[in-house]
Design a protein around this motif. Structure first.
Motif, PDB file in Angstrom:
ATOM      1  N   ASN A  71      15.865  10.906 -34.875  1.00  0.00           N
ATOM      2  CA  ASN A  71      15.285  11.357 -33.597  1.00  0.00           C
ATOM      3  C   ASN A  71      15.214  12.879 -33.468  1.00  0.00           C
ATOM      4  O   ASN A  71      14.679  13.377 -32.489  1.00  0.00           O
ATOM      5  N   ASP A  74      11.691  14.112 -33.359  1.00  0.00           N
ATOM      6  CA  ASP A  74      10.917  12.867 -33.454  1.00  0.00           C
ATOM      7  C   ASP A  74      10.518  12.584 -34.906  1.00  0.00           C
ATOM      8  O   ASP A  74       9.386  12.195 -35.205  1.00  0.00           O
ATOM      9  N   GLN A 109      13.388   7.183 -28.966  1.00  0.00           N
ATOM     10  CA  GLN A 109      12.669   8.153 -28.144  1.00  0.00           C
ATOM     11  C   GLN A 109      11.346   8.432 -28.826  1.00  0.00           C
ATOM     12  O   GLN A 109      11.178   8.178 -30.016  1.00  0.00           O
ATOM     13  N   GLY A 110      10.394   8.975 -28.091  1.00  0.00           N
ATOM     14  CA  GLY A 110       9.133   9.362 -28.712  1.00  0.00           C
ATOM     15  C   GLY A 110       8.495   8.213 -29.467  1.00  0.00           C
ATOM     16  O   GLY A 110       8.247   7.137 -28.922  1.00  0.00           O
TER      17      GLY A 110
END
Length: 506
Positions: A71, A74, A109-110
């Motif tokens: 992460n 990203d 995330q992302g």
């Protein structure tokens, strides 16, 4: 084509024949030789030339440990690392077997968050998903680990990852605490999920995709009674139950001059701190956040801060803030009505044109210099700049309003400069006190700068394998390398950390 090979004892040791002046650690069991500081890549990402240059400089000058996560950026951090490794290996400056590469898994995330949402819509969601916050999920289920390991290896351009860590699995406990679930129930589920992950990771070792694994957790150093506490002795037992010759070899946790729990909190069997337990069980320990102390939700950067050129007294700050408040009231009563704006725009202008009102009565409550800088950069300046640009670009702005705007910009700049000077002076005094406290706790920790003292305190402590330092700029690499050339005796420093804890509390 991906890079074949993996870190080996012989090659990591040969790397330091070329860099004999760098302080190193030899990992028990694995026998890999690693630099006592590793390249932390939390804020490193692909496409940033200075980040590439920093990593290249580190690998060329004696740092052979790289820590990243799926992460970070990203996935951009892993891509950059893969690119630099391939370049140095292609030119013959480095062998794959000389470098220890660590990555972590757990965050959605992302891209990963979007991927998880797509899988849900397709009727095949990742199991055991924890909804932590808006746009942030967490998962350590084998299905997710398998997906992420494949992606990490592709981004890193590697056949084999040396170390794979579960990244902050205690997010499940934070989620359970908010529900709230009974603590016993939450902990049973937590360790059951870790067991499931470990079983997958052992298979990944057998398949040759990773060499070893572990856990990165911010809650290892917490008191045993804390709801989110991660108990290393329980996790060790889980690994032992899976197989006696397991490959659970690593833990990563935060320790620094102000957060001493890993060395001082007796949370493990027989009154041991987590560092002692890890050392007694031949676990490699990676330290994160060595220079970023979070105490009472405020960030203190453990690096030297110079006193401001022009210190500001509290009275000077208050006077500057009051000037902004008076000018904002003047705008609302005298100038805003003449702009003939609609009600919604009027309200938005007043909301943004509120520097003085925001600071009035609150300016001394931002905690640390770092917190103030963060609030100033991310919140105050963008709002103020937006409203100034709006008014400056307004056609036919009355002459009186133009004069008022010039006066307000000057007053705002004076207020912000005064506040920065106020917090900078506090920070300079505080960092000097921290340095004095550290050297009083242990004279061996004396170094040229506070950041070097912070790293030296950790790398001189028995049980610490390496200190992960964010090195996205070459000057950070040089600072770390400078300290690594200074030998320091590695020994049990529990007493020193206790002194540091007591000194910090005063």
């Amino acid at each position: 084509m991906s890079i074949p090979g993996k870190a080996t004892a012989v090659s990591t040791q040969s790397y330091f024949q070329q860099h004999a002046n760098i302080s190193t650690t030899t990992l028990p069991g694995l026998e890999w030789q690693i630099s006592q500081a590793g390249f932390g890549s939390y804020r490193v990402t692909v496409g940033q030339k200075n980040h590439e240059q920093a990593l290249r400089q580190a690998l060329q000058n004696g740092i052979n440990l790289i820590d990243t996560s799926s992460n970070y950026g990203d996935g951009g951090s892993e891509r950059l690392i893969g690119r630099v490794l391939a370049e140095l290996i292609d030119t013959g400056e480095l062998n794959r077997e000389q470098v220890v590469v660590i990555s972590k898994v757990g965050y959605l995330q992302g891209f990963n968050y979007t991927l998880a949402e797509q899988r849900k819509q397709a009727g095949r969601p990742f199991p055991n998903l924890v909804k932590y916050a808006e746009g942030l999920d967490h998962c350590i289920h084998p299905d997710f680990l398998e997906d992420q390991l494949t992606r990490s290896l592709e981004r890193l351009n590697l056949d084999t990852l040396d170390v794979y860590l579960l990244h902050n699995p205690e997010y499940y406990l934070s989620w359970a605490k908010r529900r709230p679930l009974p603590l016993d129930e939450a902990r049973r589920t937590y360790y059951r999920r870790i067991r499931l992950a470990f079983e997958y990771l052992e298979q990944a070792v057998a398949d040759g995709r990773i060499q070893s694994y572990g856990i990165s957790s911010n809650s290892f150093p917490e008191p045993a009674h804390s709801y989110t506490f991660t108990n290393l002795s329980y996790i060790w037992q889980i690994a032992q139950e899976i197989r006696s010759d397991h490959h659970f070899r690593w833990v990563q946790l935060p320790v620094n001059l102000l957060e001493t729990g890993a060395a001082t909190e007796a949370s493990q069997p027989e009154g041991q701190a987590v560092l002692q337990f890890a050392r007694n069980h031949n676990l490699a320990v990676l330290i994160n956040r060595p220079l970023n102390a979070i105490v009472q939700e405020s960030l203190t950067r453990l690096a030297d801060v110079l006193p401001p050129s022009y210190p500001a007294t509290p009275e000077e700050v208050s006077t500057a803030v009051d000037s902004c408040v008076q000018l904002e009231k003047q705008f609302s009563s005298r100038h805003l009505p003449g702009l003939n704006l609609d009600e919604e725009t009027n309200q938005q202008l007043l909301n943004y044109l509120s520097l003085g009102q925001m600071l009035e009565g609150n300016w001394d409550g931002f905690g640390t210099f770092q917190n103030w800088q963060d609030i100033r950069t991310r919140f105050i300046l963008p709002r103020s700049q937006t409203v100034v640009e709006f008014l400056s670009n307004r056609p036919n702005l009355p002459a009186e309003a133009v004069l008022w705007l010039d006066e307000y910009v000057e007053a705002a700049n004076i207020a912000l400069a005064a506040l920065s000077a106020f917090y900078q002076e506090q920070a300079a005094k505080r960092t000097a006190r921290i340095q004095e406290t550290a050297v009083a706790a242990d004279p061996d920790w004396q170094a040229n700068t506070l950041s070097q003292t912070a790293v030296r305190a950790l790398r001189s402590t028995a049980g610490v394998s390496a200190v992960l330092v964010g090195m996205r700029h070459q000057r950070y690499v040089l600072d770390v390398l400078s300290d690594l050339t200074q030998p320091v005796t590695v020994k049990d420093r529990s007493a020193s950390w206790q002194k540091m804890k007591l000194g910090s509390e005063l």
